[in-house]
Enzyme design. Structure first.
Site, PDB file in Angstrom:
ATOM      1  N   ALA A 136      -3.404  12.480  21.178  1.00 22.75           N
ATOM      2  CA  ALA A 136      -3.055  12.766  22.577  1.00 22.75           C
ATOM      3  C   ALA A 136      -3.440  14.178  22.993  1.00 22.75           C
ATOM      4  O   ALA A 136      -2.588  15.003  23.346  1.00 22.75           O
ATOM      5  CB  ALA A 136      -1.563  12.525  22.811  1.00 22.75           C
ATOM      6  N   LYS A 139      -7.010   4.776  12.365  1.00 21.41           N
ATOM      7  CA  LYS A 139      -7.523   3.670  13.174  1.00 21.41           C
ATOM      8  C   LYS A 139      -6.671   3.445  14.421  1.00 21.41           C
ATOM      9  O   LYS A 139      -7.190   3.083  15.487  1.00 21.41           O
ATOM     10  CB  LYS A 139      -7.602   2.386  12.351  1.00 21.41           C
ATOM     11  CG  LYS A 139      -8.297   1.226  13.082  1.00 21.41           C
ATOM     12  CD  LYS A 139      -8.427   0.012  12.198  1.00 21.41           C
ATOM     13  CE  LYS A 139      -9.191  -1.084  12.936  1.00 21.41           C
ATOM     14  NZ  LYS A 139      -8.538  -1.513  14.189  1.00 21.41           N
ATOM     15  N   SER A 192      -5.851   3.290   8.414  1.00 23.15           N
ATOM     16  CA  SER A 192      -4.411   3.416   8.602  1.00 23.15           C
ATOM     17  C   SER A 192      -4.097   4.128   9.925  1.00 23.15           C
ATOM     18  O   SER A 192      -4.499   3.685  10.993  1.00 23.15           O
ATOM     19  CB  SER A 192      -3.818   4.154   7.398  1.00 23.15           C
ATOM     20  OG  SER A 192      -2.414   4.176   7.448  1.00 23.15           O
ATOM     21  N   TYR A 193      -3.379   5.236   9.866  1.00 23.53           N
ATOM     22  CA  TYR A 193      -2.984   5.986  11.061  1.00 23.53           C
ATOM     23  C   TYR A 193      -4.214   6.343  11.898  1.00 23.53           C
ATOM     24  O   TYR A 193      -4.209   6.253  13.131  1.00 23.53           O
ATOM     25  CB  TYR A 193      -2.229   7.236  10.611  1.00 23.53           C
ATOM     26  CG  TYR A 193      -1.504   8.012  11.700  1.00 23.53           C
ATOM     27  CD1 TYR A 193      -1.379   7.524  13.001  1.00 23.53           C
ATOM     28  CD2 TYR A 193      -0.913   9.234  11.412  1.00 23.53           C
ATOM     29  CE1 TYR A 193      -0.708   8.238  13.976  1.00 23.53           C
ATOM     30  CE2 TYR A 193      -0.236   9.955  12.377  1.00 23.53           C
ATOM     31  CZ  TYR A 193      -0.140   9.453  13.653  1.00 23.53           C
ATOM     32  OH  TYR A 193       0.533  10.161  14.619  1.00 23.53           O
ATOM     33  N   ASP A 237       0.818  -1.211   0.000  1.00 20.69           N
ATOM     34  CA  ASP A 237       0.000   0.000   0.000  1.00 20.69           C
ATOM     35  C   ASP A 237       0.854   1.264   0.000  1.00 20.69           C
ATOM     36  O   ASP A 237       0.498   2.273  -0.612  1.00 20.69           O
ATOM     37  CB  ASP A 237      -0.920   0.000   1.229  1.00 20.69           C
ATOM     38  CG  ASP A 237      -2.114  -0.923   1.062  1.00 20.69           C
ATOM     39  OD1 ASP A 237      -2.388  -1.343  -0.082  1.00 20.69           O
ATOM     40  OD2 ASP A 237      -2.768  -1.226   2.071  1.00 20.69           O
TER      41      ASP A 237
END
Length: 273
Positions: free
Chosen positions: A194, A174, A171-172, A59
């Site tokens: 965060a 999730k 990707s990031y 990917d």
């Protein structure tokens, strides 16, 4: 959505190959080239001359292929993995029969994947297929004023924020507990990295899904840590001292080829369940 071999492939015969050559992969690519020639396809040297752009790799390599060839909306992108199938790669170098069958059957279709348009400080513009991420470049939180269609929504403080497409939601996004989004939705998702929530800073604290047509503006609060890292998909960009980032769903998607028996939610189940 376009279906059927005539619509999908018959008028697309010029092919550009995007990959990092090595001895083992080159042998597999040559076998696939033979199949292509057998069915009347021709290789071109420049991606601008191609009707079909084929990436070999995972990917990440597919994302690079789309970015390096300019997010063309008049070409068809095809992902061929060299091992495990991914979200953008429906074909595999070890399954030549499947590749040949795709050229001569109707078990293929074109999907339109939403992309993001990003503008930084009204000076630099680019697109993303997976996500845009804005993160601190030092071990310190920073603040962002978040606007939706010029409405001040919240002031965020934390490590950063991610804006993802539906396909990029796995990707990031999730990993940040963002939602997995059906690629048929023309939308973008804002997810926090965060965040701090106290009497001074208060954020939604959950992913936010925004419809096509919305404009998201991230304004970096200048408080001494005003040099965030900006990344598009899997590539960090050399942009420094940014102040304002505007994001919207692009009007034109990219077109990708997939097998009809390999749906998005089958990929989600195969990858995570």
């Amino acid at each position: 959505m376009q279906k059927g071999r005539f619509t999908v492939m018959n008028n697309r015969k010029n092919v550009y190959l995007f990959y990092k050559p090595d001895d083992e992969l080159e042998k597999k690519v040559q076998e696939i080239r033979k199949i292509g020639r057998k069915h009347g396809y021709s290789l071109v040297e420049e991606s601008k001359d191609a009707d079909i752009i084929v990436s070999f790799g995972g990917d990440g390599q597919f994302l690079q292929a789309v970015r390096k060839t300019g997010f063309r909306d008049d070409a068809l992108y095809v992902g061929v993995n060299d091992g495990r199938l991914g979200f953008y790669t429906d074909f595999d170098t070890t399954d030549l029969d499947k590749i040949e069958n795709a050229l001569k059957t109707e078990n293929i279709e074109v999907l339109k994947y939403p992309t993001l348009e990003v503008e930084v400080d009204h000076l630099q513009a680019f697109k993303c297929l997976n996500e845009l991420s804005v993160r601190s470049n030092i071990i310190k939180t920073f603040a962002i004023d978040v606007y939706i269609d010029d409405f001040h929504f919240e002031t965020f403080r934390g490590d950063g924020m991610v804006v993802s497409t539906p396909t990029g939601s796995t990707s990031y996004n999730k990993s940040l507990n963002g939602a997995v989004v059906d690629p048929k939705l023309q939308a973008m998702q804002l997810t926090e990295i965060a965040s701090l929530n106290n009497n001074q800073y208060r954020t939604l604290g959950s992913p936010l899904l925004l419809n096509h047509g919305r404009e998201l503006t991230l304004k970096i609060v200048q408080d001494g840590n005003d040099h965030p890292i900006i990344a598009a998909d899997n590539e960090a960009l050399g942009i420094r001292h940014s102040h304002e980032i505007k994001v919207r769903v692009a009007e034109k998607p990219i077109k990708t080829l997939r097998m009809k028996d390999n749906l998005f939610f089958q990929k989600v189940k195969r990858s995570f369940l």
